[in-house]
Structure formats: structure tokens, C-alpha cells
Design a protein around this motif. Structure first.
Motif, PDB file in Angstrom:
ATOM      1  N   UNK A 398       0.859  -1.180   0.000  1.00  0.00           N
ATOM      2  CA  UNK A 398       0.000   0.000   0.000  1.00  0.00           C
ATOM      3  C   UNK A 398       0.894   1.228   0.000  1.00  0.00           C
ATOM      4  N   UNK A 399       0.819   2.105  -1.015  1.00  0.00           N
ATOM      5  CA  UNK A 399       1.701   3.275  -1.081  1.00  0.00           C
ATOM      6  C   UNK A 399       1.432   4.312   0.005  1.00  0.00           C
ATOM      7  N   UNK A 400       0.235   4.327   0.567  1.00  0.00           N
ATOM      8  CA  UNK A 400      -0.069   5.300   1.620  1.00  0.00           C
ATOM      9  C   UNK A 400       0.383   4.806   2.984  1.00  0.00           C
ATOM     10  N   UNK A 401       0.163   3.533   3.262  1.00  0.00           N
ATOM     11  CA  UNK A 401       0.581   2.966   4.547  1.00  0.00           C
ATOM     12  C   UNK A 401       2.059   2.593   4.557  1.00  0.00           C
ATOM     13  N   UNK A 402       2.686   2.579   3.365  1.00  0.00           N
ATOM     14  CA  UNK A 402       4.088   2.209   3.206  1.00  0.00           C
ATOM     15  C   UNK A 402       4.342   0.770   3.662  1.00  0.00           C
ATOM     16  N   UNK A 403       3.346  -0.100   3.509  1.00  0.00           N
ATOM     17  CA  UNK A 403       3.550  -1.520   3.758  1.00  0.00           C
ATOM     18  C   UNK A 403       4.101  -2.159   2.485  1.00  0.00           C
ATOM     19  N   UNK A 404       4.770  -3.308   2.612  1.00  0.00           N
ATOM     20  CA  UNK A 404       5.465  -3.892   1.469  1.00  0.00           C
ATOM     21  C   UNK A 404       4.907  -5.274   1.125  1.00  0.00           C
ATOM     22  N   UNK A 405       5.163  -5.694  -0.104  1.00  0.00           N
ATOM     23  CA  UNK A 405       4.816  -7.042  -0.533  1.00  0.00           C
ATOM     24  C   UNK A 405       5.830  -8.026   0.044  1.00  0.00           C
ATOM     25  N   UNK A 406       5.422  -9.290   0.156  1.00  0.00           N
ATOM     26  CA  UNK A 406       6.280 -10.348   0.697  1.00  0.00           C
ATOM     27  C   UNK A 406       6.775 -10.005   2.090  1.00  0.00           C
ATOM     28  N   UNK A 407       5.907  -9.446   2.910  1.00  0.00           N
ATOM     29  CA  UNK A 407       6.287  -9.033   4.258  1.00  0.00           C
ATOM     30  C   UNK A 407       6.242 -10.209   5.230  1.00  0.00           C
ATOM     31  N   UNK A 408       6.757  -9.968   6.422  1.00  0.00           N
ATOM     32  CA  UNK A 408       6.697 -10.969   7.486  1.00  0.00           C
ATOM     33  C   UNK A 408       5.248 -11.311   7.815  1.00  0.00           C
ATOM     34  N   UNK A 409       4.392 -10.292   7.878  1.00  0.00           N
ATOM     35  CA  UNK A 409       2.989 -10.527   8.236  1.00  0.00           C
ATOM     36  C   UNK A 409       2.271 -11.366   7.186  1.00  0.00           C
ATOM     37  N   UNK A 410       2.651 -11.207   5.911  1.00  0.00           N
ATOM     38  CA  UNK A 410       1.983 -11.956   4.850  1.00  0.00           C
ATOM     39  C   UNK A 410       2.424 -13.415   4.833  1.00  0.00           C
ATOM     40  N   UNK A 411       3.733 -13.653   4.930  1.00  0.00           N
ATOM     41  CA  UNK A 411       4.250 -15.012   4.813  1.00  0.00           C
ATOM     42  C   UNK A 411       4.231 -15.782   6.130  1.00  0.00           C
TER      43      UNK A 411
END
Length: 605
Positions: A398-411
Motif C-alpha cells: 500500500x503506497x499510503x501505509x508504506x507496507x510492502x509485498x512479501x512481508x513478514x505478516x503476509x508469509x
């Protein structure tokens, strides 16, 4: 008298005639003392403002020409010195922009960039804006910015600022981040399902090689041609890239060259397939199949009219038909598996349900440069971006929240649940195997009173709460215990066993104890090569005591430990490899052996 190990001789500066200790050690490259490193920085036009640490570390400097303060790596300065170029990027980009405007002449864009616009652009991409480095500031002129995440100062153009700081680069590493915690990241040849497996010579290659070798191994192995039965040796990497038999390949090449020579004197009219599709004005009786002339017009059964050489059409058919067939196969594969030939699952899950018109998600290519609408289901933010750009640079979720793909929370949501809220970033903003400027804090999910610090890579590789973990057990033993719980339903680790039949000791600590469906209990022992190399007698006595107590005993012996001289129907050994542990596969082999033992015992009764 106690002996002391000799003190290691410090590495000296590589500069001729200098006997000062080097500031860093290296095996193959040159190294220098701090005084000569400072001299080299000054040669590149920089004055150091921080102590030297290592060549790849970012070091704060000041330009001797323009005074701009920025971070540079010492290795970068060495590279620029070799070209006779100053290191300072503020000086470089100012000169570059000025020369570019002069070259464009009247077509140059001389509209000043408002400071508010430059500031907004920098902040949007994770920087604090400090100042413009030219007055007035035109397009392509540099700006002074500081990364909000790592604090690195740099001089960059607005276009470069759009890519974000290097510390925020988020490469796609699904094989490293989607793996089970604790597993090894190795592309084993035996698990690759590649066609080259049909060539593997099991008779001349040992089992250890088969179990441990990877698809990128450079060692030689024995192969057997499935066509002519020829045995030969060749590097594994070479065979994976191109399967070739030393005897068959020259024959095939000679046959192809002979056939091509015949096509050079064979008219199109003599080949029924080509003649049926011929749609060119030229007489097919005068055009050779392997013709070096202009492209010819054909008409395929589906009505396409491609232009290509007769030989190419004969070998590959209509290119339009091939493209349609490939697209149909891709769509079918995507319908079965959304990630097959398509967007990765995390990005696909953010596809906006209403704003993309008639465009179907299954038909969107990961490399598409068409603007699409996306919506983050977690925060509800919506934005436009191309699929190709979503997989480049910072790869933001998300460009506004500055969260990233392939993150710790996702995997690893189970690890994200233990991510302490006191950490500077959220679990959606860090990679499982990434590095942070702070030591990540964790809170045990089993006991909130347990808090500790551990690197992300350590947690992603299977480390747990230091106060809850099993003491005296290796990581690989714990992985096999977990596999035993999955296979048998219930298993104990490090259980103390007592029995009157024991002859050597009053009790034994068993690595893994399992309650099987049969009448016997199962003891699983993991024998690591390092620790059990000189414990053969102890392993034999322990096994015999457990067998005497009515246990089935399965020993997992690391290669190259020799087998134990035990002959008992309730005893079995399974060879394992420390370089490529496969706990679930190994325990499944143990479970199959137990099942056969139970079936045999039932048949005898």
C-alpha cells in the motif's frame, strides 16, 4: 604448562612502504590503513565526517568542492577514482543537467521546479526534503534529501528520488519467504521434476549424491542416455541447462544439416504441407524451402496470413495460431491456479473489483504497463499503478501505509503475532529475511511475560522463544519431532524412559517417543554425524536396551555414519543428510516401516 594459541598477525596496509595496520581485512583484495583511506577519499573530492568501519558501509562525507554532505561507500569512491571522476553526486548531476540543457538548446525545459512540488515528491517516496542544490532548480537538477528509514543523506534528481532509497528495495524472493520455518533453501535435483532426471545413472552415482545435489551443482555426475544407453559423465549444471548425449547429439546435428541441405534444393511445390498453405504471388516451383530470399505469404487453416520463410513455416507453423494457443493455455492455467503465468497471489488479491472495467484479472500479464486500479483490503486505500511497476523497486503493498509485498505478516502470520508493538516498524513493513536498523523485539504467544530480541532471519529460520524452547535439543531434532507429531498425531521430545530390562543405565533420554497404533511404543533417535562419530558403542547399548524394553527403535543416521551392527525385526535405520534435511519425508518413511511391522504382527496373530 598450559599452551596458548599464537596471536594472529594483523594485516598491513597494501600501500608500498606503509607498515601501518590495515583498517579492514581481506583475503583477495587490497586493503589500507585509515590514513591512506582518507587520502583516497580526498582524491575523490571528499572529506570524511565519520570514522571508517568497512568498505561497503555508508560513511558521511563532505564534498571539498561544493560542501554537500552525503553518505558514500568507500568502494564507490575507489570505483570513481579509477575513472578519474569525482565522487560527489551533487557536483556530477549539476554538471550533467547543465550540459543536457545546452545540448537541447531552445528545446530545453527552463521551467523552475517549485520547492513545494519537490518536497511533496520527496516525502511521497520516503525522504525528508532538505534543499535544492541549484538556484533556480530546473528539471534534472539534483536535490538534497535524507531517507526517513536509514537516515542516509544523498544528492539525487527527482526521477531517481521516485525509486526510493536503496534500503527500501524489496526484491521478490518468494522461494525464500514462503518456505516453512526452519527448512533449508536448496533446489534439489531429485525434487526438480526436470526431464534430465530420466538421464540420471543410479548405478554409478551414490545415494548421497542423489539425495543432496542441487540443480546448480558444478560437480560431475554419471548419466545414461535414454535413447542409445550410452554412459558418460558431465557437470550437473550443464546437463540441467542442455541435455546432450556425446554419441546421439553429433548424429542429430549431422542429420539436421543433411536435411537442411536437401531443403536448399527442394521446391516448395514438392512439400505438400507448404503447398497447401502457399498464398504468395511467386511460383512455388521456383522457391526453395530453405530459401534466403524475401519473406513469403502463407494462409493457415484458421485464416491467418503470416509472412515468413518456407522453412520456418514448415518447422513451426503459423505464429498467430501458436500465440492464440499459448494464450488459451495461459488462461486455462490461471483459472486453475491464479498464480500460474499471472500476478502473484498477494497482488492479485488487491485487484479492484469495480474500477477496472471489462479487463479480466486472469488475462493481465505481470509485465503489463497498463494502469490498473488496486485496493488494499486491510486499510481500504485505493490507487492506480501498472502490474510491472508493482513488482519493481520498493514493491509496496500500500503506497499510503508504506507496507510492502512479501512481508513478514503476509508469509508468517504466526511470527507477526509475536511482533512487539514497540518495534519502529510494523510486521507489514519488514521482510522475513530482511535487515533492520533496530534489533526486533518479540513477545511470546504462549507466555506474554517472555520477551526477547532476535533478528528477522533467525525467526524465519525457525528460532522460537528462548525461555520456552527445548533445552539441549538441536534445531534439526526439533524439526523431526514436529514432523513426528504431524505424522503420528502425538509425540514426545526428550522423554526419560525407565525399564527393568535396561542393562547399561537405569534410564535413557529418548529423542522422540511415539505412541503407535500397535501394541509397541516407538523410539526415534537422531544421530548427528558430528556428535555421534565416536559414540557407536553407546548408540548400540541404548538401542539394545530399548529393544529389550519392548520398543521399536528407528535411528536416523546422518551420512556418512556407518550402520550399527544390530539385527532385530523391531530395529531400523534411515540414512539422512545434514546438508538437505527433509523431516517430513524421513518421518513418513519411519511411519511406513511401523505400518508394515504392525501389519506383519497382525498376520502372525
Amino acid at each position: 604448562m598450559s599452551s596458548m594459541s599464537p596471536r594472529k598477525t594483523p594485516q598491513l596496509c597494501s600501500e608500498p612502504g606503509c607498515g601501518q595496520p590495515a583498517a579492514f581485512s581481506t583475503r583477495t583484495k587490497s586493503t589500507w590503513c585509515d590514513a591512506h583511506i582518507t587520502k583516497m577519499l580526498r582524491q575523490g573530492g571528499l572529506e570524511p565526517l565519520e570514522p571508517f568501519t568497512k568498505p561497503k558501509a555508508w560513511r558521511l562525507t563532505r564534498c571539498l568542492a561544493c560542501g554537500c554532505e552525503a553518505h558514500y561507500r568507500f568502494e564507490y569512491t575507489l570505483e570513481k577514482n579509477a575513472y578519474g571522476e569525482a565522487t560527489c553526486r551533487a557536483c556530477y548531476w549539476r554538471q550533467w543537467a547543465q550540459e543536457a540543457r545546452q545540448a537541447m538548446g531552445a528545446y530545453a525545459d527552463l521551467s523552475p521546479v517549485p520547492e513545494a512540488k519537490a518536497r511533496e515528491h520527496a516525502e511521497k517516496n520516503g525522504y525528508d526534503y532538505l534543499s535544492a542544490l541549484t538556484t533556480p532548480s530546473f528539471s534534472d537538477d539534483p536535490h538534497h534529501v535524507r531517507c526517513r528509514y536509514c537516515g542516509r543523506l544523498s544528492a539525487a534528481r527527482l526521477g531517481d528520488i521516485a525509486f526510493g532509497c536503496q534500503c527500501q528495495t524489496n526484491p521478490r524472493r518468494e522461494r525464500q519467504t514462503s518456505k516453512p520455518a526452519g527448512s533449508k533453501q536448496r533446489d534439489l535435483l531429485k525434487d526438480s521434476e526436470l526431464p534430465v532426471l530420466d538421464w540420471w545413472d543410479h548405478e554409478h552415482n551414490d545415494v548421497a549424491t542423489w539425495e543432496t545435489v542441487t540443480v546448480k551443482a558444478r560437480r560431475e555426475a554419471a548419466w545414461r542416455c535414454p535413447d542409445c544407453d550410452l554412459r558418460f559423465t558431465k557437470r550437473i549444471l550443464d546437463m540441467v541447462n542442455m541435455r546432450e548425449c556425446p554419441e546421439c547429439e553429433p548424429k542429430r546435428r549431422a542429420e539436421w544439416e543433411a536435411q537442411y541441405a536437401r531443403y536448399q534444393v527442394t521446391p516448395v511445390a514438392d512439400v505438400p504441407e507448404l503447398l497447401a498453405a502457399w498464398d504468395d504471388d511467386e511460383d512455388p516451383r521456383t522457391v526453395m524451402v530453405a530459401d534466403y530470399g524475401p519473406q513469403r505469404r502463407f494462409r493457415c487453416p484458421r485464416g491467418h496470413h503470416p509472412r515468413l520463410s518456407p522453412h520456418t513455416y514448415l518447422r513451426h507453423g503459423c505464429p498467430s495460431c501458436r500465440g492464440q494457443d499459448t494464450l488459451a493455455e495461459r488462461i486455462e492455467a490461471v483459472e486453475i491456479d491464479p498464480e500460474a503465468f499471472g500476478l502473484n497471489a498477494e497482488i492479485a488479491a488487491q485487484w479492484h473489483p469495480t474500477k477496472n472495467g471489462k479487463t479480466e484479472l486472469s488475462k493481465v500479464s505481470p509485465g503489463s504497463r497498463k494502469l490498473m486500479w488496486w485496493r488494499n483490503p486491510d486499510c481500504g486505500h485505493e490507487w492506480q499503478e501498472t502490474p510491472a511497476r508493482r513488482e519493481q523497486g520498493q514493491r509496496l503493498r500500500c503506497p499510503e501505509c508504506r507496507t510492502i509485498l512479501d512481508s513478514l505478516a503476509y508469509h508468517f502470520p504466526e511470527l507477526a503475532a509475536e511482533w512487539s508493538p514497540a518495534n519502529a516498524l510494523s510486521a507489514w513493513q519488514v521482510r522475513p529475511t530482511g535487515q533492520t536498523l533496530f534489533a526486533p523485539a518479540w513477545i511470546c504467544s504462549a507466555n506474554p511475560d517472555h520477551a526477547w530480541q532476535a533478528a528477522l532471519s533467525s525467526r524465519a529460520n525457525g528460532s522460537g522463544c528462548p525461555e520456552c524452547r527445548e533445552h539441549g535439543k538441536s534445531r534439526i531434532e526439533l524439526d523431526h519431532w514436529s514432523a513426528a507429531e504431524r505424522a503420528f498425531g502425538r509425540a514426545s521430545s526428550g522423554q526419560s524412559v525407565r525399564h527393568e530390562a535396561f542393562a547399561r543405565r537405569a534410564n535413557w533420554l529418548v529423542d522422540i517417543t511415539v505412541e503407535t497404533a500397535g501394541a509397541q511404543k516407538l523410539a526415534i533417535e537422531y544421530d548427528g554425524c558430528y556428535w555421534h562419530a565416536d559414540k557407536t558403542d553407546l548408540d548400540i547399548e541404548k538401542s539394545r536396551d530399548l529393544l529389550a524394553a519392548g520398543y521399536m527403535v528407528a535411528r536416523l543416521r546422518e551420512h556418512p555414519l556407518p550402520p550399527l551392527p544390530i539385527d532385530d525385526p523391531s530395529y531400523a535405520e534411515f540414512v539422512v543428510y545434514s546438508a538437505t534435511p527433509t523431516p517430513d519425508e524421513t518421518i513418513e518413511r519411519v511411519r511406513a516401516w511401523v505400518s508394515r511391522r504392525d501389519e506383519g504382527a497382525g498376520a502372525q496373530r
